[in-house]
Design a protein around this motif. Structure first.
Motif, mmCIF file in Angstrom:
data_model
loop_
_atom_site.group_PDB
_atom_site.id
_atom_site.type_symbol
_atom_site.label_atom_id
_atom_site.label_comp_id
_atom_site.label_asym_id
_atom_site.label_seq_id
_atom_site.Cartn_x
_atom_site.Cartn_y
_atom_site.Cartn_z
ATOM 1 N N VAL A 32 46.065 28.509 4.299
ATOM 2 C CA VAL A 32 45.342 29.334 5.264
ATOM 3 C C VAL A 32 44.415 28.588 6.223
ATOM 4 O O VAL A 32 43.608 27.763 5.816
ATOM 5 C CB VAL A 32 44.507 30.385 4.485
ATOM 6 N N ARG A 33 44.545 28.926 7.502
ATOM 7 C CA ARG A 33 43.701 28.316 8.532
ATOM 8 C C ARG A 33 42.472 29.221 8.673
ATOM 9 O O ARG A 33 42.556 30.317 9.206
ATOM 10 C CB ARG A 33 44.466 28.278 9.850
ATOM 11 N N THR A 34 41.336 28.746 8.184
ATOM 12 C CA THR A 34 40.115 29.549 8.240
ATOM 13 C C THR A 34 39.288 29.257 9.480
ATOM 14 O O THR A 34 38.294 29.932 9.745
ATOM 15 C CB THR A 34 39.246 29.258 7.002
ATOM 16 N N LYS A 35 39.704 28.221 10.241
ATOM 17 C CA LYS A 35 38.952 27.845 11.450
ATOM 18 C C LYS A 35 39.931 27.179 12.416
ATOM 19 O O LYS A 35 40.809 26.439 11.995
ATOM 20 C CB LYS A 35 37.844 26.861 11.049
ATOM 21 N N ASP A 36 39.776 27.468 13.705
ATOM 22 C CA ASP A 36 40.652 26.888 14.720
ATOM 23 C C ASP A 36 40.712 25.358 14.648
ATOM 24 O O ASP A 36 39.684 24.691 14.517
ATOM 25 C CB ASP A 36 40.167 27.266 16.124
ATOM 26 N N ARG A 88 33.273 31.483 7.716
ATOM 27 C CA ARG A 88 32.676 31.300 9.050
ATOM 28 C C ARG A 88 33.040 29.892 9.491
ATOM 29 O O ARG A 88 33.155 29.599 10.667
ATOM 30 C CB ARG A 88 31.154 31.412 8.974
ATOM 31 N N TYR A 89 33.200 29.027 8.510
ATOM 32 C CA TYR A 89 33.576 27.644 8.761
ATOM 33 C C TYR A 89 34.859 27.400 7.990
ATOM 34 O O TYR A 89 35.494 28.331 7.514
ATOM 35 C CB TYR A 89 32.461 26.693 8.301
ATOM 36 N N ARG A 90 35.202 26.134 7.789
ATOM 37 C CA ARG A 90 36.455 25.857 7.080
ATOM 38 C C ARG A 90 36.459 26.387 5.647
ATOM 39 O O ARG A 90 37.433 26.985 5.183
ATOM 40 C CB ARG A 90 36.719 24.337 7.053
ATOM 41 N N ILE A 91 35.349 26.149 4.931
ATOM 42 C CA ILE A 91 35.243 26.597 3.548
ATOM 43 C C ILE A 91 34.579 27.960 3.451
ATOM 44 O O ILE A 91 33.548 28.207 4.081
ATOM 45 C CB ILE A 91 34.404 25.569 2.746
ATOM 46 N N PRO A 92 35.125 28.870 2.674
ATOM 47 C CA PRO A 92 34.550 30.221 2.533
ATOM 48 C C PRO A 92 33.076 30.118 2.135
ATOM 49 O O PRO A 92 32.698 29.247 1.327
ATOM 50 C CB PRO A 92 35.411 30.861 1.441
ATOM 51 N N GLU A 93 32.236 30.985 2.665
ATOM 52 C CA GLU A 93 30.807 30.963 2.386
ATOM 53 C C GLU A 93 30.397 30.841 0.921
ATOM 54 O O GLU A 93 29.509 30.034 0.609
ATOM 55 C CB GLU A 93 30.138 32.192 3.014
#
Length: 232
Positions: free
Chosen positions: A175-179, A206-211
């Motif tokens: 999964v791509r969590t950030k552009d 909000r960033y690459r790693i989930p909060e």
DNA sequence: GCGACAG
DNA sequence: ATCTTGTCGC
């Protein structure tokens, strides 16, 4: 040189651990089996030394509210870890600390994000599934790199994902969590479907790693540095 | 036999 | 995981 008794006995122990993992895999529930999803807890570990074998380690749990992505509770526990890191047997090294956290927390989140794989494991039971099955809680595996399964790179935009597969079997998702940033590896831990796990990871990132995981990791870095040096 | 290999 | 500052790119 012939093999020592230690070599042979460790091989036997490894075979026993494999049986435990196969049994664990049989118990995994890969469909949504919960009432509500309002809070998510992230668990992480850090070690005083990566070389030493027994070594001191700390584990943290940070619970966030899915609506605000803000932390509502956090806890840190410390203990000695002696089982070594052996690929595919991570659970036997880190599970004791995770369980210690689990029994001491005053706030139990609706779902736990565990660092590592869930079902995306050679024997179907990575640490995230192991934790879920052992506690009976809802869990998701969130890893930064791949352990098992093949995949095609997902599109660069946040929200894009591809499946992690072993032959025709889907064992997780990339999964791509950030552009334009490296994707993360998500898999079913316990009592949740892969589809819901993917959406939940995206909702809490909000960033690459989930909060939950990112905050749990940040908290440990503070604790570790504060313990090694003398900063207050 | 060779390469892969969560944290 | 940890050792470690600045630096390049969005």
């Amino acid at each position: 040189m012939g093999r020592s008794q230690e070599d042979r006995s460790s091989e036997l122990r490894i075979e026993e651990l494999k049986k435990i993992q196969l049994e664990c895999a049989r118990r995994v529930i890969g469909r949504d089996d919960f009432e509500k999803l309002q809070t998510v807890g992230g668990m992480d570990l850090t070690f005083e030394s990566v070389k030493e074998n027994p070594t001191r380690a700390w584990a943290s749990l940070v619970v966030i509210d899915i609506r605000t992505l803000k932390p509502i509770y956090s806890l840190v526990v410390e203990d000695m870890v002696s089982f070594p890191y052996i690929p595919t047997f991570l659970a036997f090294r880190e599970m004791p600390l995770l369980l210690k956290l689990y029994e001491k927390t005053e706030v139990k989140p609706d779902v736990y994000f565990i660092d590592g794989q869930g079902t995306a494991h050679p024997r179907g039971c990575g640490i995230a599934s192991h934790f879920g099955v052992e506690t009976g809680e809802v869990s998701v595996g969130v890893a930064k790199t791949r352990l098992f399964g093949h995949y095609k790179e997902p599109e660069e935009r946040r929200g894009a994902y591809s499946y992690l597969k072993h032959g025709e079997r889907v064992v997780g998702a990339v999964v791509r969590t950030k552009d334009k940033t490296a994707p993360i590896f998500v898999s079913v831990g316990h009592r949740i479907s892969l589809k819901t796990a993917i959406n939940l990871v995206l909702e809490t990132s909000r960033y690459r790693i989930p909060e939950p995981t990112r905050l749990a990791h940040n908290l440990l870095q503070q604790v570790r540095r504060r313990s090694l040096f003398g900063a207050t």
